[in-house]
Design an enzyme around this catalytic site. Structure first.
Site, PDB file in Angstrom:
ATOM      1  N   LYS A 126      66.774 103.651  36.955  1.00 39.08           N
ATOM      2  CA  LYS A 126      67.302 104.939  36.315  1.00 39.08           C
ATOM      3  C   LYS A 126      66.195 105.477  35.323  1.00 39.08           C
ATOM      4  CE  LYS A 126      71.787 106.383  34.870  1.00 39.08           C
ATOM      5  NZ  LYS A 126      72.820 106.397  35.367  1.00 39.08           N
ATOM      6  N   ASP A 166      72.706 112.636  36.183  1.00 38.19           N
ATOM      7  CA  ASP A 166      73.058 111.900  34.947  1.00 38.19           C
ATOM      8  C   ASP A 166      73.304 112.216  34.247  1.00 38.19           C
ATOM      9  OD1 ASP A 166      74.139 108.509  34.085  1.00 38.19           O
ATOM     10  OD2 ASP A 166      73.188 109.799  32.687  1.00 38.19           O
TER      11      ASP A 166
HETATM   12  P1  NDP Z   1      77.192 115.727  31.808  1.00 36.84           P
HETATM   13  O1  NDP Z   1      75.708 116.405  31.695  1.00 36.84           O
HETATM   14  O2  NDP Z   1      78.215 116.746  33.055  1.00 36.84           O
HETATM   15  O3  NDP Z   1      78.360 116.019  30.625  1.00 36.84           O
HETATM   16  C1  NDP Z   1      77.892 114.555  29.931  1.00 36.84           C
HETATM   17  C2  NDP Z   1      78.889 114.899  28.551  1.00 36.84           C
HETATM   18  O4  NDP Z   1      79.662 114.859  27.249  1.00 36.84           O
HETATM   19  C3  NDP Z   1      79.290 116.575  27.486  1.00 36.84           C
HETATM   20  O5  NDP Z   1      80.960 117.141  27.807  1.00 36.84           O
HETATM   21  C4  NDP Z   1      78.544 116.898  26.983  1.00 36.84           C
HETATM   22  O6  NDP Z   1      78.381 117.126  25.747  1.00 36.84           O
HETATM   23  C5  NDP Z   1      78.984 115.329  26.553  1.00 36.84           C
HETATM   24  N1  NDP Z   1      77.992 114.285  25.577  1.00 36.84           N
HETATM   25  C6  NDP Z   1      76.350 114.114  26.186  1.00 36.84           C
HETATM   26  N2  NDP Z   1      75.907 113.572  25.534  1.00 36.84           N
HETATM   27  C7  NDP Z   1      76.742 113.306  24.270  1.00 36.84           C
HETATM   28  C8  NDP Z   1      76.660 112.958  23.081  1.00 36.84           C
HETATM   29  N3  NDP Z   1      75.124 112.485  22.251  1.00 36.84           N
HETATM   30  N4  NDP Z   1      77.687 112.929  21.881  1.00 36.84           N
HETATM   31  C9  NDP Z   1      78.980 113.736  22.639  1.00 36.84           C
HETATM   32  N5  NDP Z   1      79.172 114.154  23.703  1.00 36.84           N
HETATM   33  C10 NDP Z   1      78.158 114.232  24.646  1.00 36.84           C
HETATM   34  O7  NDP Z   1      76.821 114.263  31.861  1.00 36.84           O
HETATM   35  P2  NDP Z   1      78.437 113.653  33.154  1.00 36.84           P
HETATM   36  O8  NDP Z   1      79.658 114.181  32.994  1.00 36.84           O
HETATM   37  O9  NDP Z   1      77.357 113.537  34.650  1.00 36.84           O
HETATM   38  O10 NDP Z   1      78.186 111.864  32.340  1.00 36.84           O
HETATM   39  C11 NDP Z   1      78.932 111.817  31.492  1.00 36.84           C
HETATM   40  C12 NDP Z   1      78.680 110.060  31.562  1.00 36.84           C
HETATM   41  O11 NDP Z   1      78.886 109.248  32.800  1.00 36.84           O
HETATM   42  C13 NDP Z   1      77.577 108.977  31.009  1.00 36.84           C
HETATM   43  O12 NDP Z   1      77.363 108.376  30.097  1.00 36.84           O
HETATM   44  C14 NDP Z   1      76.874 108.939  32.986  1.00 36.84           C
HETATM   45  O13 NDP Z   1      75.841 108.111  31.842  1.00 36.84           O
HETATM   46  C15 NDP Z   1      78.125 108.967  33.757  1.00 36.84           C
HETATM   47  N6  NDP Z   1      77.621 108.466  34.757  1.00 36.84           N
HETATM   48  C16 NDP Z   1      77.889 109.614  35.355  1.00 36.84           C
HETATM   49  C17 NDP Z   1      77.976 109.630  37.019  1.00 36.84           C
HETATM   50  C18 NDP Z   1      77.310 110.831  37.744  1.00 36.84           C
HETATM   51  O14 NDP Z   1      77.878 110.932  38.804  1.00 36.84           O
HETATM   52  N7  NDP Z   1      77.342 112.160  37.354  1.00 36.84           N
HETATM   53  C19 NDP Z   1      78.418 108.659  37.309  1.00 36.84           C
HETATM   54  C20 NDP Z   1      78.591 107.225  36.362  1.00 36.84           C
HETATM   55  C21 NDP Z   1      78.403 107.458  34.811  1.00 36.84           C
HETATM   56  P3  NDP Z   1      77.552 118.290  25.470  1.00 36.84           P
HETATM   57  O15 NDP Z   1      77.238 120.277  26.634  1.00 36.84           O
HETATM   58  O16 NDP Z   1      77.787 119.155  24.501  1.00 36.84           O
HETATM   59  O17 NDP Z   1      76.098 117.824  25.316  1.00 36.84           O
HETATM   60  O1  2IT Z   2      75.469 106.022  36.399  1.00 34.44           O
HETATM   61  C1  2IT Z   2      75.655 106.150  37.345  1.00 34.44           C
HETATM   62  O2  2IT Z   2      75.763 105.222  38.134  1.00 34.44           O
HETATM   63  C2  2IT Z   2      74.805 107.791  38.031  1.00 34.44           C
HETATM   64  N1  2IT Z   2      74.753 108.273  37.418  1.00 34.44           N
HETATM   65  C3  2IT Z   2      74.697 107.886  39.513  1.00 34.44           C
HETATM   66  C4  2IT Z   2      73.832 107.388  40.638  1.00 34.44           C
HETATM   67  C5  2IT Z   2      73.998 107.788  41.357  1.00 34.44           C
HETATM   68  O3  2IT Z   2      72.548 106.947  41.756  1.00 34.44           O
HETATM   69  O4  2IT Z   2      74.645 108.454  41.930  1.00 34.44           O
END
Ligand code: NDP
Ligand code: 2IT
Length: 445
Positions: A126, A166
């Site tokens: 990561k 992420d």
């Molecule tokens: P994005 O940046 O697309 O969206 C993040 C969302 O979460 C936004 O709505 C943001 O609000 C909110 N958020 C982030 N940080 C905070 C915080 N500290 N407090 C409150 N709200 C928060 O990210 P993703 O959707 O890609 O990721 C969301 C989660 O999913 C994370 O935990 C990530 O690790 C996990 N994840 C993502 C994957 C992927 O493929 N993208 C795969 C597996 C897991 P704001 O805009 O106000 O900051």
């Molecule tokens: O938390 C996760 O699994 C991710 N942000 C996706 C990682 C990836 O390599 O697609």
């Protein structure tokens, strides 16, 4: 916790002071692994846990860049290459002001087991930066990504380490990162990053994969109780990549998603979130969730507060770590909750997980429930390696089979270890045994 494991855990915590999220992730995994070590004494003799908790390599670097006013800005970049027993290091990059080494290490540690559960040949890693993309222009985002890659490029590669997105890193950022990698190395090495655009080596379904996969996992859990998403009242936290696609998938299966949030507040839309409008505001305009209220009737925007104050039968935390605590869990349980699937990484505190499990709520931990994103990244790598591109239907079918497979493996492992329905135990043991076997087979490295 098993006393032998507790001693190892205590050493890990003492060696890594101040890394609270990493401590939490390690403790949660170790709590599941006592019975495995009774059956497999070779894991203790081979110091598997001590090796697993020490990343193979940790890189911390300066990221200097100039903002639109010409001022010099300095951020900190990270890449933690945690474990390559099963394949090249694989995991996302997070750009958020809260990013520090402990957060990157918790995410990298979780990624090892998640990636093992997918059944794909990928190790765990990561990275990210404490860069805050909020309010930055497109040109500033591009310059930051170029500066970040100007150091990162020497550490990554198709066979070495394959970053992706992420929080704060989506298709736009992956584009700028890929462009700079290509420019520096003079190589069109598609497999060095995933989450690419479709015309330049990306995979269909990758943008949808994490949210879709989380809902598919939850649907499989619900089936074990003779239920489905049809007719469920769902609350989702976040309104980013994972949240939006989880909302879309849950509603396609007949649920009503009545709320979602960002870090400023949440919207309540009893008719069901309008996914097209949400995408327009968050993905096209890069706006705030507050903008949703004015553009649709009968919607309430609540400034601040918590989406977990609402009642729901299914909760999908899709924002960030430790966003759902014990009190919130107890409130949801009192209000009739049936199931939780974690789209985010470690969104439920340990107290919250205990509340859900004690109440008999179906609970799918992130390392299992959100594995569809990284699994589809591995499918992107597979397409890149064969210079091929698959249809949406074929890729979605692969994703569905992978998620059903992860669900069934977690359930079968929980049964095998005498705790049916405990997906935390099933995911931790299932992921761990696969990595531990590979580490022992590869000798002392
Ligand atoms: P994005 O940046 O697309 O969206 C993040 C969302 O979460 C936004 O709505 C943001 O609000 C909110 N958020 C982030 N940080 C905070 C915080 N500290 N407090 C409150 N709200 C928060 O990210 P993703 O959707 O890609 O990721 C969301 C989660 O999913 C994370 O935990 C990530 O690790 C996990 N994840 C993502 C994957 C992927 O493929 N993208 C795969 C597996 C897991 P704001 O805009 O106000 O900051
Ligand atoms: O938390 C996760 O699994 C991710 N942000 C996706 C990682 C990836 O390599 O697609």
């Amino acid at each position: 916790m098993d006393a032998r494991l507790e001693a190892i855990r205590d050493t890990v915590l003492a060696r890594n002071p101040g890394e609270g999220e990493f401590h939490q992730a390690v403790t949660e995994v170790f709590e599941s692994l006592g019975p495995v070590h009774d059956r497999h004494p070779e894991f203790l003799e081979g110091a598997v846990l001590e090796r697993l908790c020490e990343p193979e390599r940790q890189i911390i670097f300066r990221v200097p860049w100039a903002d639109d006013a010409g001022r010099f800005q300095i951020n900190r970049g990270f890449r933690v290459e945690f474990n390559s027993a099963l394949g090249p290091f694989k995991g996302g990059l997070r750009f958020h002001p809260s990013v520090n080494l402990g957060i990157v290490k918790f995410l990298g540690f979780e990624q090892i087991f998640k990636n093992a559960l997918t059944g794909m040949p990928i190790g765990g890693g990561k990275g990210g930066s404490d860069f805050d993309p909020r309010g930055r222009s497109d040109a500033e985002i591009m310059r930051f990504c170029q500066a970040f890659m100007t150091e990162l490029y020497r550490h990554i590669g198709e066979y070495t380490d394959v970053p992706a997105g992420d929080i704060g890193v989506g298709g736009r950022e992956i584009g700028y990162l890929f462009g700079q990698y290509k420019r520096i190395t003079n190589r069109y090495e598609s497999g060095v990053l995933t989450g690419k655009g479709i015309s330049w080596g990306g995979s269909l379904v990758r943008p949808e994969a994490t949210g879709y996969g989380t809902v598919i996992f939850a649907e499989e859990m619900l089936k074990t109780r003779g239920q489905s998403f049809d007719g469920q009242r769902v609350v989702v936290s976040g309104s980013g990549n994972v949240a939006i696609n989880a909302i879309a998938k849950a509603q396609s299966l007949g649920a009503t998603v009545v709320a979602c949030s960002d870090s400023s507040g949440y919207v309540v839309d009893e008719a069901g979130i309008d996914v097209a409008l949400l995408r327009q505001i968050k993905e096209v305009e890069r706006g705030r969730l507050k903008d949703y209220e004015a553009r649709r009737s009968a919607v309430d925007y609540v400034d601040g507060g918590s989406v977990w104050d609402l009642d729901a039968t299914v909760a999908l935390p899709c924002a960030t770590q430790n966003e759902l605590d014990g009190d919130a869990a107890a409130r949801l349980v009192r209000n009739g909750l049936l199931a939780v699937a974690e789209g985010a990484n470690m969104p439920s505190t340990r107290e919250a997980v205990a509340v859900f499990q004690d109440a008999g709520v179906l609970f799918g931990p992130g390392k299992a429930a959100n594995a569809g994103g990284v699994a589809t990244s591995a499918l992107e790598m597979q397409q890149n390696a064969s210079r091929d591109s698959w249809s949406f239907a074929h890729t979605e079918d692969r994703l569905t089979k992978i998620m059903v497979g992860i669900h069934d493996r977690c359930a079968a492992t929980a049964d095998e270890y005498g705790d049916p329905g405990n997906y935390v135990l099933g995911a931790n043991i299932g992921g761990f045994v696969k990595v531990a076997d590979a580490m022992l087979a590869q000798g002392l490295i």
